[in-house]
Design an enzyme around this catalytic site. Structure first.
Site, PDB file in Angstrom:
ATOM      1  N   ASN A 133       0.807  -1.224   0.000  1.00  9.94           N
ATOM      2  CA  ASN A 133       0.000   0.000   0.000  1.00  9.94           C
ATOM      3  C   ASN A 133       0.843   1.279   0.000  1.00  9.94           C
ATOM      4  O   ASN A 133       0.485   2.267  -0.628  1.00  9.94           O
ATOM      5  CB  ASN A 133      -0.984  -0.002   1.173  1.00  9.94           C
ATOM      6  CG  ASN A 133      -0.304  -0.024   2.525  1.00  9.94           C
ATOM      7  OD1 ASN A 133       0.675  -0.735   2.734  1.00  9.94           O
ATOM      8  ND2 ASN A 133      -0.823   0.745   3.463  1.00  9.94           N
ATOM      9  N   SER A 209      -1.497  -8.239   7.026  1.00  4.50           N
ATOM     10  CA  SER A 209      -2.750  -8.645   7.653  1.00  4.50           C
ATOM     11  C   SER A 209      -2.519  -9.347   8.982  1.00  4.50           C
ATOM     12  O   SER A 209      -1.415  -9.829   9.272  1.00  4.50           O
ATOM     13  CB  SER A 209      -3.508  -9.592   6.712  1.00  4.50           C
ATOM     14  OG  SER A 209      -2.811 -10.832   6.602  1.00  4.50           O
ATOM     15  N   GLU A 230       3.257  -5.036  12.277  1.00  3.21           N
ATOM     16  CA  GLU A 230       2.232  -4.000  12.146  1.00  3.21           C
ATOM     17  C   GLU A 230       1.127  -4.584  11.298  1.00  3.21           C
ATOM     18  O   GLU A 230       1.297  -4.808  10.098  1.00  3.21           O
ATOM     19  CB  GLU A 230       2.762  -2.723  11.494  1.00  3.21           C
ATOM     20  CG  GLU A 230       1.709  -1.629  11.488  1.00  3.21           C
ATOM     21  CD  GLU A 230       1.953  -0.533  10.488  1.00  3.21           C
ATOM     22  OE1 GLU A 230       0.963  -0.112   9.838  1.00  3.21           O
ATOM     23  OE2 GLU A 230       3.095  -0.098  10.342  1.00  3.21           O
ATOM     24  N   GLU A 363     -11.772  -4.425   9.652  1.00  6.93           N
ATOM     25  CA  GLU A 363     -10.951  -3.568   8.800  1.00  6.93           C
ATOM     26  C   GLU A 363     -11.539  -3.505   7.388  1.00  6.93           C
ATOM     27  O   GLU A 363     -11.890  -4.522   6.799  1.00  6.93           O
ATOM     28  CB  GLU A 363      -9.521  -4.102   8.742  1.00  6.93           C
ATOM     29  CG  GLU A 363      -8.578  -3.189   7.976  1.00  6.93           C
ATOM     30  CD  GLU A 363      -7.125  -3.630   8.077  1.00  6.93           C
ATOM     31  OE1 GLU A 363      -6.257  -2.752   8.085  1.00  6.93           O
ATOM     32  OE2 GLU A 363      -6.876  -4.847   8.156  1.00  6.93           O
TER      33      GLU A 363
END
Length: 461
Positions: A133, A209, A230, A363
């Site tokens: 991302n 994820s 993370e 999410e």
């Protein structure tokens, strides 16, 4: 026959790049070469390591005109936003600048006849498993401080942005980094897990994820390597009654929809005090309606496709479920190719939402946000904490003391006031709950990339 990684562009569904993956023996050879290089690299002074790392950052900056459309092709971010170079330089150079101080030995009070201190010793081989991302920003958080601390780095980038890994490798090559100190590898999931399970890697930093994080921990079990994770997020915002509404609207719309909502610390749910709820919603809907969804190579596009069609389909499912349960959709924008199985997706704003809806609990990582009315700070805090995740939260008020008091009650890694969706390299980046564990950036980040070693030297006998 070797496994092949294929990068499918969200722009048109074409194969933009493909690379052969290393098998386990080849991956272990990379680790072995890295470990051999680590001793010489750690023997350099911090200033010498800084010279190499600064040169690599400069080399990346020089590539930026090429990187911007490349990112668009790989994961769909519009070229109008100019890539990630500003943040990469800010974070990378900050970590270089603080290295000397952050890595200084800790010296306790004097004790007659003894010299005592604690050194920050490099862990050895650090593996960075980077997400798609923000392919440069997320990776640089660990790569630069790991190298500055005297570690060697192996980067495994996401298939969706595999060219970013090659760009890092090229930048370090231009900088003249000694061979083996930085390596970019293409690995399949099974090979990655087997490599971690082999015990030859000393630390892994993974961004991705929750399921991916669990797989990393399972693979690393019993090796005693250190792990930084993370993982997911469901970042909330609370708009207080004394807010500057126009400022909050402008920043929260951007925080929710920049990068098609595919931001680790993007805004996914907003709680607004009833005193300003109607004004805030009206402004938020009006500004969101001005987005232009289209080909990210077109300078007029302000929202590109999501990185993969399955991510967009998840948002469609969350929206449909919310509507079935009574939510109200405010945008309903008509966008070409916005259909099931397409990565092109219009932004959406939902009201009449509650925590029985997945859009407020799970999410999303896409261009959708739910807005709820609240009556008090206490109600807002309870709702913000009603989540399995805890990366960031933002508060919108001119009252710093009130914000600080509320911040103390929020279960999260970072609290913002009057801003969101930003990582300050001077502050530690961390999370709680299912968001993961470990920390990066700031001087604390260096503590996660080194181990303490005590020296107790008796001088008088």
């Amino acid at each position: 026959m070797s496994e092949v990684a294929r990068l499918i562009s969200p722009i048109d569904g074409s194969v933009y790049a493909e690379r052969a993956c290393l098998d386990l023996a080849q991956a272990q050879a990379v680790v072995s070469n890295a470990r051999q290089a680590q001793t010489g690299w750690a023997a350099l002074t911090i200033a010498e390591r800084a010279s190499y790392c600064s040169a690599a950052l400069a080399a990346l900056a020089a590539m930026n005109d090429e990187l911007v459309p490349e990112i668009a092709w790989q994961m769909g971010r519009p070229v109008r936003y100019g890539g990630e170079n500003g943040g990469v330089q800010e974070r990378g150079q900050y970590m270089i600048n603080i290295a000397e101080e952050a890595l200084k030995p800790l010296v306790p009070e004097e004790k007659d006849g003894f010299r005592r201190y604690v050194k920050h010793v490099p862990l050895g081989v650090v593996m960075v498993i980077a997400p798609w991302n923000y392919p440069y920003l997320t990776a640089v958080n660990t790569i630069i401080p790991a190298l500055m601390a005297g570690n060697v780095v192996i980067l495994k980038h996401a298939t969706q942005t595999l060219l970013a890994g090659e760009r890092f490798a090229k930048a370090f090559e231009i900088a003249g980094l000694p061979k083996g100190v930085f390596s970019n590898v293409m690995l399949g999931h099974a090979t990655t897990e087997a490599l971690l399970a082999s015990g030859t890697v000393d630390h892994v930093n993974f961004t991705g994820s929750v399921g991916g994080g669990r797989a990393i921990e399972k693979a690393a079990a019993g090796t005693f390597m250190t792990v930084g994770l993370e993982l997911g997020g469901k970042d909330p915002a609370y708009v207080l009654p004394d807010v500057n509404v126009e400022h909050a609207v402008a920043n929260l719309v951007d925080g929710a929809f920049f990068n098609s909502g595919q931001c680790c610390c993007g805004i996914e749910r907003i709680y607004v005090h009833e005193a300003v709820y109607d004004k805030f919603v009206d402004g938020f809907v009006d500004l969101t309606s001005q987005y232009v969804v289209g080909n990210p190579l077109d300078a007029s596009s302000t929202l590109g496709p999501m990185a993969h069609a399955r991510f967009a389909d998840l948002i469609r499912e969350q929206k449909a479920e919310a509507l079935r349960k009574g939510a109200k959709a405010h945008i309903n924008m008509s966008v070409e190719n916005d259909r099931a199985g397409s990565p092109y997706l219009a932004p959406e704003v939902l009201t009449n939402v509650d925590h029985q809806m997945s859009v407020m609990r799970e999410e999303s990582f896409g261009p959708i946000v739910g807005i709820m009315k609240v009556r008090s700070d206490e109600e807002a805090v309870a709702l913000m904490n009603d989540s399995n995740f805890g990366l960031t939260a933002s508060l919108w008020t001119p009252d710093t003391d009130r914000a600080a008091n509320i911040a103390d009650q929020i279960e999260t890694g970072t609290v913002f006031m009057n801003r969101c969706d930003y990582i300050d390299p001077g502050l530690v980046w961390t999370g709680v709950k299912d968001t993961g564990k470990g920390a990066s950036l700031s001087s604390i980040g260096y503590g996660n990339l080194t181990r303490p070693k005590s020296y107790h030297l008796r001088e008088k006998i």
